[in-house]
Design a protein around this motif. Structure first.
Motif, PDB file in Angstrom:
ATOM      1  N   TYR A  71       0.832  -1.196   0.000  1.00  0.00           N
ATOM      2  CA  TYR A  71       0.000   0.000   0.000  1.00  0.00           C
ATOM      3  C   TYR A  71       0.865   1.243   0.000  1.00  0.00           C
ATOM      4  CZ  TYR A  71      -3.672  -3.270   1.380  1.00  0.00           C
ATOM      5  OH  TYR A  71      -4.543  -4.299   1.431  1.00  0.00           O
ATOM      6  N   LYS A  72       0.344   2.261  -0.610  1.00  0.00           N
ATOM      7  CA  LYS A  72       1.130   3.481  -0.707  1.00  0.00           C
ATOM      8  C   LYS A  72       0.817   4.386   0.481  1.00  0.00           C
ATOM      9  CE  LYS A  72       2.343   6.755  -4.355  1.00  0.00           C
ATOM     10  NZ  LYS A  72       1.811   7.296  -5.601  1.00  0.00           N
TER      11      LYS A  72
ATOM     12  N   ALA B 124      -0.696   2.703   5.760  1.00  0.00           N
ATOM     13  CA  ALA B 124      -1.038   2.780   4.340  1.00  0.00           C
ATOM     14  C   ALA B 124      -2.257   1.936   4.024  1.00  0.00           C
ATOM     15  CB  ALA B 124       0.157   2.327   3.515  1.00  0.00           C
TER      16      ALA B 124
ATOM     17  N   THR C 175      -5.749   3.455   2.584  1.00  0.00           N
ATOM     18  CA  THR C 175      -6.281   2.998   1.298  1.00  0.00           C
ATOM     19  C   THR C 175      -7.710   2.474   1.453  1.00  0.00           C
ATOM     20  OG1 THR C 175      -4.026   2.339   0.789  1.00  0.00           O
ATOM     21  CG2 THR C 175      -5.740   1.581  -0.708  1.00  0.00           C
TER      22      THR C 175
END
Lengths: 443, 421
Positions: A230-231, A346, A350
């Motif tokens: 995940y960013k 993250a 998300t």
């Protein structure tokens, strides 16, 4: 980008976590969402009432160990680091060599004294080998992923020159293992870990290790924090600062390690020359009369300085360098924990964004937040809390450790000079006495 | 004659302790006060840079009375000192003549410059030259030498005066004799032992100086690396809160520690110089022993010559030929000589024997005189050497003590800072 009502979401760009509010938390900001297993969700609530089932620290059988540990943190009113309230003492000593047909290895005695209820006996004495410590550490990392686990001394000996069974090596290792267990024992969460208790008390650890697989599934301790790729939108300032600090600190430790090694090398070369220097005075003394005693005296002093220097260099190798390297390992594992934290955050962000996006598409507001997202938020907040607490503790310990390490280094150098000083000072009266009572002058 | 050497930082003073015997030092105070660079044309008309040293002299009475008039002074360069010394060697062969400081820097540890123009080298040379003059001035025989006095008092014209003595020629033959090989039948054992001692001492001091230079090199390395701690502690303190101050100050102490080695090693050079003086002294000592061998050899040669002449006389008188000689052969072949011839020969022989006996007598007394004078000076030298080297060892021990105390101080300071972390 509007800074307006939390419920409106624009579809553009990145947002910080703060801007994406929890749809349920209209008023309250810092609410701890209890884990699903423990009673119904409530906006506020005293945790103490909810957790009557929790005894004095034994982890609850929950699906989310992280949240239980953060609950524990809140239960504990103060850090019992000062030792006054300490009820668990661990020591590693008495290394012994075991020779079998298959292999040769060293075991250490692990002695425990405790008043804790979860232990059947007040005292334990077991023998453990490095493998067992390694196992324990892995288990701790798995079961307490939001905490900073102390490091172990290096597993493999890189240089072929070092003897695994030499007294110095074994002693250095013993000290590091002792430090490891003490750090775990002093930790308000880790010290209550079941694996740790078993490690300290079990007669047959191997049986437990095998059993561990079964326990694993029962307790649901599967590694939950696999990086999902995940960013991360934005790291909170304090965690970013931690990462930066660790980066610079590692660098500095590396430099100090190199300098210490260089000093040891220079001292060794100095010693080589000194060992040649002293004997020249002796051979000079052999063909002198009046000067024989003074020259032998000087030779003796130089020899004393040689042995003092040898001791100094040895101690730096055995006591100073290993501790530095230990900290480098510590920092590496800490950086991994920080990365995991980032991943947890993250993931939460998300998922939250996805939910909010979906909400937007429908014309109403769903009354309930999916438990999935709740869990994520919970996980993240617990992680952050654990990490912050551990960070402070770690900073404190680090300060003490380095104070001890560096004063130790200063002490060793002072002792070296004191030994040399004593040697030379004892020579002076011998020389001067002879000078005054010298031979009568002749013309 | 015993001299008492008091070792101080950078200046050695040779003081008279003995009352017997007049030396120049009793009446005159001598200093080599300064050194200066000069440029001038040398013998082959090329421009060269050289150093000159200022010799100051002052009558002792005025100093002790509290009046301090301006001293008389003149400038001399190293080569002039060499000339003086060569003159003394030739003129006083029974004296263990003091050495000059080394011409080129040897036994150098790598941080120290081997350059003759280096100010530290020049300074140490200045001290060495002063020491040389003081030793000469405190020697009963040497200090009363006129040439020496002129060296100290007359800048111009001294060279002409000294060369007029014709010592150069003697210097050359002296060198030849020193290097010649000859066997002495009955040398004085004491001199042989002294020569052997000279060889051994030269060898051991050379070794000592070599190893010491390496030790100094290594010690330098150890201290300097600690300076890196200063830098890294400073950098580290920047990211710390409570620990920062302690680290920063400790770093400063590490810098001080690293810097302290320069002074330590500079002081130790003084010790090396004291050892070097005695290393070079051995050449003089051995030369005196060699000179004894030479005089003894000459005596033995003269005695041998006399003895063979006496034998010839005997043979001539009795007509018996004990030893094989060409004369014996020819007389056998061609008959004996006439009585007149024999008488003439006898007369010559008697004369030669007369001369030979005078010669032997002379050589004998020469030899004895030399042995007495030389041994006396050697005894003096031995006492001086024992005293001086013991002083050198004491001052070396004091240097080591000082170094240890400084080390304890610095690390204690650093420890205090670490404790505040």
């Amino acid at each position: 980008m509007s800074g307006g009502t939390p419920k409106t979401l624009c579809s553009s760009g990145q947002r910080s976590l703060q801007e994406i509010c929890h749809p349920l938390s209209a008023e309250d900001s810092s609410v701890l969402t209890p884990s699903p297993d423990v009673g119904t969700a409530a906006a506020t609530g005293s945790i103490g009432e909810k957790d009557l089932s929790l005894p004095n620290g034994t982890p609850v059988d929950t699906s989310s160990p992280a949240s239980s540990s953060s609950l524990l943190n809140r239960l504990q009113l103060d850090d019992d680091l000062d030792g006054e309230t300490r009820d668990l003492f661990v020591t590693v000593d008495d290394p012994r060599k075991h020779v079998s047909t298959m292999e040769t290895y060293i075991t250490y005695r692990v002695s425990t004294k405790t008043t804790r209820a979860e232990f059947d006996l007040p005292e334990y004495s077991v023998r453990r080998r490095y493998q067992d410590f390694d196992w324990l550490r892995i288990k701790l990392e798995e079961s307490q992923p939001t905490h900073l686990i102390p490091p172990l001394p290096e597993k493999f000996v890189m240089k072929g020159v070092v003897d695994r069974f030499s007294e110095e090596f074994v002693e250095t290792r013993r000290k590091a293992l002792d430090k490891f267990l003490k750090r775990v024992a002093d930790h308000p969460v880790l010290s209550f870990n079941e694996h740790f208790s078993v490690f300290l008390s079990a007669k047959d650890l191997n049986a437990y290790k095998k059993q561990g697989l079964a326990l694993l599934t029962k307790m649901g301790e599967s590694v939950k924090y696999v990086t999902g790729g995940y960013k991360l939108r934005g790291r909170p300032v304090e965690f970013a600062a931690m990462g930066e600090y660790l980066d610079v600190f590692t660098q500095k430790l590396g430099t100090i390690d190199r300098i210490a090694q260089r000093i040891i090398k220079e001292q060794s070369e100095y010693l080589v020359e000194l060992k040649e220097y002293g004997p020249v005075y002796s051979s000079w003394a052999s063909f002198e009369a009046e000067l024989q005693e003074p020259l032998e005296g000087v030779a003796g002093c130089v020899a004393n300085c040689c042995s003092a220097l040898e001791e100094l260099t040895e101690e730096m190798c055995e006591d100073f360098l290993p501790v530095l390297r230990e900290y480098v390992l510590y920092i590496e594992s800490m950086k991994n924990v920080l990365k995991k934290r980032d991943q947890v955050q993250a993931e939460y962000e998300t998922k939250l964004e996805a939910v909010a996006f979906r909400k937007e598409e429908r014309s109403g507001v769903s009354p309930q937040m999916p438990t999935d997202v709740e869990k994520c938020q919970d996980r993240m907040e617990c992680f952050n809390a654990d990490l912050k607490a551990d960070w402070d503790r770690w900073q404190n310990n680090k300060r003490q450790d380095f104070r001890q390490l560096l004063t130790g280094m200063a002490d060793k150098n002072i002792q070296y000079y004191e030994k040399c000083l004593a040697a030379w000072e004892s020579l002076i009266p011998l020389l001067q006495d002879k000078q005054e009572n010298g031979k009568p002058e002749t013309n | 004659m015993k001299v008492h050497v008091v070792v101080k930082m950078k200046r050695k003073r040779v003081k008279d302790r003995d009352v017997c015997g007049t030396t120049l030092l009793k009446t005159m105070e001598i200093n080599v006060a300064e050194a200066e660079k000069r440029t001038g044309k040398n013998a082959v008309n090329m421009l060269e840079t050289y150093t000159v040293y200022l010799i100051e002299t002052r009558p002792v009475d005025t100093v002790s009375e509290g009046i301090s008039p301006t001293p008389d002074s003149l400038w001399r360069r190293y080569s002039e000192f060499e000339i003086l010394r060569n003159y003394l060697l030739v003129t006083y062969p029974f004296v263990v003549v003091p050495p000059l400081p080394e011409k080129r820097a040897e036994f150098v540890w790598h941080k120290l410059s081997a350059d003759n123009m280096d100010p530290d080298f020049v300074e140490r040379r200045r001290v060495g030259l002063e020491n040389f003059l003081l030793r000469v001035a405190s020697h009963t025989a040497l200090s009363n030498d006129k040439i020496f006095f002129t060296f100290l008092t007359e800048e111009n014209g001294w060279k002409e005066i000294v060369f007029e003595t014709g010592f150069q020629a003697k210097a050359d033959s002296r060198l030849k004799a020193l290097n010649a090989t000859f066997r002495v039948k009955n040398p004085d054992k004491r001199f042989a032992e002294m020569k052997h001692y000279g060889d051994e001492l030269q060898s051991v001091i050379s070794q000592l100086l070599r190893v010491r230079a390496r030790v100094a090199d290594r010690l330098y390395g150890v201290y300097k690396v600690h300076g890196n701690y200063g830098r890294v502690f400073s950098e580290w303190s920047a990211i710390e809160k409570e620990m920062g101050d302690g680290l920063q100050s400790a770093g400063h102490h590490m810098d001080a520690y690293a810097a302290s080695v320069d002074d330590i090693l500079e002081e130790e050079e003084h010790y090396a110089d004291q050892l070097k003086e005695y290393l070079f002294y051995m050449d003089s000592l051995k030369a005196v022993c060699r000179k004894h061998e030479l005089t003894q050899f000459e005596l033995e040669m003269a005695a041998q010559d006399l003895s063979s002449k006496k034998q010839q006389r005997e043979e001539l008188a009795t007509g018996t030929v004990r030893t094989f000689s060409l004369k014996g052969m020819t007389s056998k072949l061609f008959g004996q000589e006439t009585p007149e011839q024999r008488e003439a020969k006898m007369k010559v022989l008697e004369e030669q024997i007369q001369e030979g006996e005078e010669e032997v007598k002379e050589k004998n007394s020469e030899c004895d005189e030399f042995v007495n004078n030389a041994w006396c000076d050697i005894e003096r030298f031995k006492d001086q050497k024992d005293h001086d080297l013991k002083e050198a060892l004491i001052s070396y021990a004091i240097m080591q003590i000082s170094m240890c105390k400084k080390g304890i101080q610095v690390w204690s300071n650093a420890k205090e800072c670490f404790n505040k972390m």
